[in-house]
Motif scaffolding. Structure first.
Motif, PDB file in Angstrom:
ATOM      1  N   LEU A   1       0.805  -1.213   0.000  1.00  0.00           N
ATOM      2  CA  LEU A   1       0.000   0.000   0.000  1.00  0.00           C
ATOM      3  C   LEU A   1       0.843   1.271   0.000  1.00  0.00           C
ATOM      4  N   PHE A   2       2.108   1.189   0.438  1.00  0.00           N
ATOM      5  CA  PHE A   2       2.840   2.416   0.711  1.00  0.00           C
ATOM      6  C   PHE A   2       3.130   3.227  -0.545  1.00  0.00           C
ATOM      7  N   VAL A   3       3.565   2.585  -1.634  1.00  0.00           N
ATOM      8  CA  VAL A   3       3.840   3.340  -2.859  1.00  0.00           C
ATOM      9  C   VAL A   3       2.571   4.039  -3.334  1.00  0.00           C
ATOM     10  N   TRP A   4       1.449   3.379  -3.182  1.00  0.00           N
ATOM     11  CA  TRP A   4       0.172   3.995  -3.567  1.00  0.00           C
ATOM     12  C   TRP A   4      -0.155   5.168  -2.652  1.00  0.00           C
ATOM     13  N   PHE A   5       0.208   5.052  -1.370  1.00  0.00           N
ATOM     14  CA  PHE A   5      -0.025   6.166  -0.450  1.00  0.00           C
ATOM     15  C   PHE A   5       0.824   7.371  -0.859  1.00  0.00           C
TER      16      PHE A   5
ATOM     17  N   TRP B   1      -5.838   9.944   6.389  1.00  0.00           N
ATOM     18  CA  TRP B   1      -6.952   9.045   6.082  1.00  0.00           C
ATOM     19  C   TRP B   1      -7.497   9.281   4.682  1.00  0.00           C
ATOM     20  N   GLN B   2      -7.510  10.544   4.266  1.00  0.00           N
ATOM     21  CA  GLN B   2      -7.950  10.824   2.903  1.00  0.00           C
ATOM     22  C   GLN B   2      -6.959  10.252   1.897  1.00  0.00           C
ATOM     23  N   CYS B   3      -5.672  10.368   2.175  1.00  0.00           N
ATOM     24  CA  CYS B   3      -4.661   9.811   1.272  1.00  0.00           C
ATOM     25  C   CYS B   3      -4.693   8.285   1.284  1.00  0.00           C
ATOM     26  N   LEU B   4      -4.978   7.685   2.440  1.00  0.00           N
ATOM     27  CA  LEU B   4      -5.104   6.229   2.494  1.00  0.00           C
ATOM     28  C   LEU B   4      -6.286   5.758   1.653  1.00  0.00           C
ATOM     29  N   ALA B   5      -7.411   6.481   1.754  1.00  0.00           N
ATOM     30  CA  ALA B   5      -8.572   6.120   0.940  1.00  0.00           C
ATOM     31  C   ALA B   5      -8.263   6.280  -0.545  1.00  0.00           C
ATOM     32  N   LYS B   6      -7.553   7.351  -0.897  1.00  0.00           N
ATOM     33  CA  LYS B   6      -7.180   7.563  -2.292  1.00  0.00           C
ATOM     34  C   LYS B   6      -6.212   6.477  -2.753  1.00  0.00           C
ATOM     35  N   ALA B   7      -5.266   6.088  -1.886  1.00  0.00           N
ATOM     36  CA  ALA B   7      -4.312   5.041  -2.243  1.00  0.00           C
ATOM     37  C   ALA B   7      -5.023   3.730  -2.521  1.00  0.00           C
ATOM     38  N   ARG B   8      -5.984   3.372  -1.698  1.00  0.00           N
ATOM     39  CA  ARG B   8      -6.729   2.133  -1.913  1.00  0.00           C
ATOM     40  C   ARG B   8      -7.578   2.227  -3.172  1.00  0.00           C
TER      41      ARG B   8
END
Length: 584
Positions: free
Chosen positions: A511-515, A550-557
């Protein structure tokens, strides 16, 4: 006998299962981004502990952490399980035995550090000059010392260089600032530095407050004389002098070793408080031990940033050390510190490819600015955003702004635990998917065998030969078409996507690169409208003021799920599906 339509639907259902899983995961990410519940609490954690210490439904706990994070007070207890230092299925006695083993192994590494330091000191010890030629011999000493040092074993010379860098980075770390931030939010730091013995995660140790003030500092001569007496004497001396009678409370879980070089530097650091020096001693010991534990990686600048949260949260040095080892190895962060930098540059390429696929205008602008290689994200990737999402961002404003900045203070720890929990969950889902696929394949094979047997028993010999010939021809056509399809796909695929599939498959699943990609996309307006060159981009991302994690985590997913769906749609039809259609 199963009908032709039934067999085709059954086979096509296998390919649809992956798409359903992706859609479900995407829906979950959207739901979490819209509704944030409270983080997993201490009360819930205590309720999940069985009488003998086993953890009930740890997979469910991991799902909660991946979606909502942890209550700060239980991080020292839960992190060792997320990092797989402890097995969730183990009980108290097993974890205590494992902790004793980890302690002995950590002490052995410190003993090895002590032996290397002694060997280095011995090689540099000047010989006593004679009365007649003392001046000439003293002039030759630097050259002789250099020759002797070159004759040292390679591992001792590597340790000396690594230890020098470790001491420099440790004294540059502002322990007081980070400790003050935690204390400003929770009144004191004891909730972070001590663990409940009921959890079985960290073995019970004294609170940090009990050791916050240091007693008389030992002299360099005293430490040097103790170095030859073994680690136990040095440990007892430091426990007695540094903790002012708190040695019994700390027990044997603390094995402090401080080199003469570190001692001299710390004595000269007037800007550091006594507790900061104590924390620096712990950091120096752990990083020195890691340099010996993983000699291929050794020590590189940035590792102190990754270790700092463990030093702040855990007063048990052995447990903090092995959690850091797990972070470096199980989470595969050691690739970021490869001597040829291949690991970090592979991640930078992967980040650029993700941006090019999912935000072409932004990537086009980065190309224009000379920042298409994404070097501005180098630090973010190396130290997991530790410096970019500052742990020391505290507001003195209103209560509402204080609550917002409180998240910034702990945001790094929160991000890390979400990443670890997400990785745990993805491994579990992959195992479940593989098991389901194997079961479905076995059922499909059985159904096909039954179908072929029924046809063979009712058909004439000529019909049977004709059917077998048709199946063989269809199989040849299928293999040829599949090969051509793969070749055409490889030729039509964008060069960046080809490289992404070759070197970034593991990074794509994490998940980290996507974050990081989501963080970059969150700044697209500034990049598009205000950045004039690569230096502007670098300054922008090295000076991030606020990031909604949390917004960036949602965007990453969301990006991750969209990529998985795209890969699913581009995947060619499975051979067994096409064979069933051709035979039918």
């Amino acid at each position: 006998m199963p009908s032709k339509a039934h067999n085709q639907q059954y086979l096509l259902g296998l390919g649809a299962a992956g798409a359903v899983a992706v859609i479900a995961a995407s829906a979950l990410a959207v739901a979490v981004s819209r509704r944030r519940r409270q983080p997993y609490s201490k009360l819930e954690w205590e309720g999940a502990l069985e009488e003998i210490g086993e953890i009930r439904d740890f997979d469910g706990i991991v799902d909660r952490i991946a979606d909502e994070g942890l209550e700060p007070s239980i991080r020292p207890d839960v992190w060792p399980f997320l990092l797989e230092v402890f097995d969730p299925a183990s009980h108290y006695q097993q974890r205590q035995a494992q902790h004793q083993l980890m302690l002995r192994q950590y002490q052995q590494l410190l003993l090895q550090c002590q032996a290397y330091e002694a060997a280095l000191k011995e090689s540099l010890r000047p010989s006593s000059p004679s009365a007649a030629g003392g001046g000439a011999q003293q002039q030759q000493q630097p050259q002789q010392q250099q020759q002797v040092q070159c004759q040292l074993p390679e591992q001792v010379r590597q340790f000396a260089e690594a230890h020098r860098l470790i001491v420099i980075d440790a004294v540059r770390t502002d322990f007081q600032k980070h400790t003050a931030c935690l204390a400003s939010l929770y009144g004191d730091t004891s909730g972070f530095c001590s663990s409940s013995s009921s959890s079985g995660g960290s073995i019970s140790v004294a609170a940090a407050a009990a050791a916050s003030s240091l007693a008389a500092r030992p002299s360099v001569a005293a430490v040097a004389s103790l170095l030859s007496q073994g680690l136990s004497s040095l440990q007892q001396y430091w426990l007695g002098s540094l903790l002012g009678g708190q040695a019994a409370a700390w027990g044997h879980s603390q094995a402090l070793w401080v080199s003469e070089a570190a001692q001299r530097v710390l004595e000269s650091c007037g800007h550091m408080g006594e507790d900061s020096k104590r924390q620096a001693c712990r950091m120096i010991a752990m990083l020195s031990a890691y340099a010996l534990h993983d000699p291929d990686t050794g020590y590189c600048q940035g590792m102190s940033d990754l270790l700092l949260p463990f030093v702040l949260l855990m007063e048990d040095d052995a447990l903090a050390f092995w959690c850091f080892v797990s972070l470096m190895q199980r989470q595969n962060l050691r690739r970021n510190f490869a001597a040829d930098e291949s690991g970090i540059f592979a991640q930078l390429r992967c980040l650029g490819q993700v941006l090019e696929v999912h935000d072409k205008p932004l990537m086009f602008r980065l190309h224009q600015l000379g920042a298409s290689e994404c070097h501005f994200a180098y630090r973010m990737l190396v130290v997991l955003m530790r410096r970019d999402l500052s742990m020391a961002q505290v507001s003195n404003g209103s209560s509402s702004s204080r609550r917002r900045d409180s998240c910034a203070v702990l945001v790094v720890m929160q991000l890390w635990e979400v990443l670890w929990a997400d990785a745990w969950r993805q491994r579990r889902l992959a195992q479940e998917s593989a098991a389901a696929a194997a079961a479905a394949a076995a059922a499909t094979t059985a159904a096909e065998l039954d179908s072929v047997g029924s046809v063979a028993s009712t058909a004439s010999m000529s019909d049977k030969d004709s059917l077998e010939q048709q199946a063989a021809d269809a199989g040849v056509q299928l293999i040829t078409a599949h090969s051509r399809g793969q070749q055409a796909k490889g030729e039509a695929q964008h060069p960046h996507q080809q490289q992404l599939s070759q070197e970034g498959s593991t990074m794509r699943s994490g998940l980290f690169v996507w974050f990081v990609a989501a963080v970059v996309i969150s700044q697209r307006r500034t990049v598009l409208g205000h950045c004039c060159d690569a230096d502007d981009v670098l300054r922008l991302f090295h000076g991030l003021k606020r990031v909604d994690v949390w917004q960036c985590l949602a965007k990453a997913r969301e990006l991750q799920d969209a990529d998985a769906m795209q890969q699913q749609q581009q995947q060619p039809q499975q051979p067994e599906q096409r064979l069933a259609a051709a035979v039918g």
